[in-house]
Design a protein around this motif. Structure first.
Motif, PDB file in Angstrom:
ATOM      1  N   SER A   6       0.844  -1.192   0.000  1.00  0.00           N
ATOM      2  CA  SER A   6       0.000   0.000   0.000  1.00  0.00           C
ATOM      3  C   SER A   6       0.877   1.239   0.000  1.00  0.00           C
ATOM      4  N   GLY A   7       0.246   2.386  -0.222  1.00  0.00           N
ATOM      5  CA  GLY A   7       0.948   3.653  -0.102  1.00  0.00           C
ATOM      6  C   GLY A   7       1.255   4.351  -1.408  1.00  0.00           C
ATOM      7  N   GLY A   8       0.951   3.721  -2.530  1.00  0.00           N
ATOM      8  CA  GLY A   8       1.213   4.375  -3.801  1.00  0.00           C
ATOM      9  C   GLY A   8       0.268   5.540  -4.034  1.00  0.00           C
ATOM     10  N   GLY A   9       0.539   6.283  -5.089  1.00  0.00           N
ATOM     11  CA  GLY A   9      -0.315   7.412  -5.413  1.00  0.00           C
ATOM     12  C   GLY A   9       0.327   8.308  -6.435  1.00  0.00           C
ATOM     13  N   LEU A  19       5.881   3.702   0.897  1.00  0.00           N
ATOM     14  CA  LEU A  19       5.171   2.465   0.625  1.00  0.00           C
ATOM     15  C   LEU A  19       5.325   1.523   1.805  1.00  0.00           C
ATOM     16  N   SER A  20       4.291   0.710   2.018  1.00  0.00           N
ATOM     17  CA  SER A  20       4.330  -0.317   3.058  1.00  0.00           C
ATOM     18  C   SER A  20       3.983  -1.666   2.450  1.00  0.00           C
ATOM     19  N   CYS A  21       4.526  -2.703   3.035  1.00  0.00           N
ATOM     20  CA  CYS A  21       4.200  -4.059   2.596  1.00  0.00           C
ATOM     21  C   CYS A  21       4.139  -4.947   3.833  1.00  0.00           C
ATOM     22  N   SER A  22       2.959  -5.478   4.101  1.00  0.00           N
ATOM     23  CA  SER A  22       2.767  -6.325   5.274  1.00  0.00           C
ATOM     24  C   SER A  22       2.666  -7.782   4.853  1.00  0.00           C
ATOM     25  N   ALA A  23       3.379  -8.618   5.583  1.00  0.00           N
ATOM     26  CA  ALA A  23       3.365 -10.052   5.316  1.00  0.00           C
ATOM     27  C   ALA A  23       2.519 -10.763   6.358  1.00  0.00           C
ATOM     28  N   TYR A  93       6.327  -3.467  -6.447  1.00  0.00           N
ATOM     29  CA  TYR A  93       5.975  -4.764  -5.880  1.00  0.00           C
ATOM     30  C   TYR A  93       6.886  -5.090  -4.709  1.00  0.00           C
ATOM     31  N   CYS A  94       6.307  -5.665  -3.660  1.00  0.00           N
ATOM     32  CA  CYS A  94       7.153  -6.221  -2.618  1.00  0.00           C
ATOM     33  C   CYS A  94       7.269  -7.724  -2.850  1.00  0.00           C
ATOM     34  N   ALA A  95       8.363  -8.280  -2.398  1.00  0.00           N
ATOM     35  CA  ALA A  95       8.639  -9.685  -2.641  1.00  0.00           C
ATOM     36  C   ALA A  95       9.376 -10.294  -1.460  1.00  0.00           C
ATOM     37  N   GLN A 117       0.656   1.342  -7.490  1.00  0.00           N
ATOM     38  CA  GLN A 117       1.060   2.278  -8.550  1.00  0.00           C
ATOM     39  C   GLN A 117       1.638   3.555  -7.941  1.00  0.00           C
ATOM     40  N   VAL A 118       2.785   3.952  -8.421  1.00  0.00           N
ATOM     41  CA  VAL A 118       3.384   5.234  -8.082  1.00  0.00           C
ATOM     42  C   VAL A 118       3.507   6.042  -9.372  1.00  0.00           C
ATOM     43  N   THR A 119       2.929   7.221  -9.378  1.00  0.00           N
ATOM     44  CA  THR A 119       2.991   8.087 -10.549  1.00  0.00           C
ATOM     45  C   THR A 119       3.573   9.424 -10.123  1.00  0.00           C
TER      46      THR A 119
END
Length: 122
Positions: A6-9, A19-23, A93-95, A117-119
């Motif tokens: 999450s966190g794009g914009g 950006l954040s990525c939770s597992a 993408y987080c991986a 998406q980040v623009t």
């Protein structure tokens, strides 16, 4: 392991985003975590990675502008992006890898998030 990014914009050039990525799932299986990005018409490329010990690495285009970090539980990573440029526009993408990769061997990352998406506008 499931990943939620999450966190794009949309942001103007020179601006910042985090950006954040939770597992979730079998967190104990996680070794290395990373951010990749894919711009339109281009191949997916490494942005930054973080090892279980907290060591980090990043690609040349983002060095000095982007910082990867992680929470204490090691189940969430962040990507602080500053001084954004239009060429940073991409899906991020987080991986997760189950063994040390130092950001290499993209195909060895076992789990991938859905992308955010980040623009960056000029």
């Amino acid at each position: 392991v499931q990943l939620q990014a999450s966190g794009g914009g949309l942001v103007q050039a020179g601006g910042s985003l985090r950006l954040s990525c939770s597992a979730s799932g079998t967190i104990s299986d996680i070794n290395e975590m990373a951010w990749y990005r894919q711009a339109p018409g281009k191949e997916r490329e490494l942005v930054a990675f973080i090892t279980p010990g907290g060591s980090t690495g990043s690609s040349d285009p983002v060095k000095g502008r982007f910082t990867i970090s992680r929470n204490d539980r090691k189940d969430t990573i962040y990507l602080q992006m500053s001084s954004l440029k239009p060429e940073d526009t991409a899906v991020y993408y987080c991986a997760v890898a189950l063994r040390p990769l130092a950001g290499k061997e993209q195909h060895e990352y076992r789990y991938w998030g859905q992308g955010t998406q980040v623009t960056v506008s000029s």
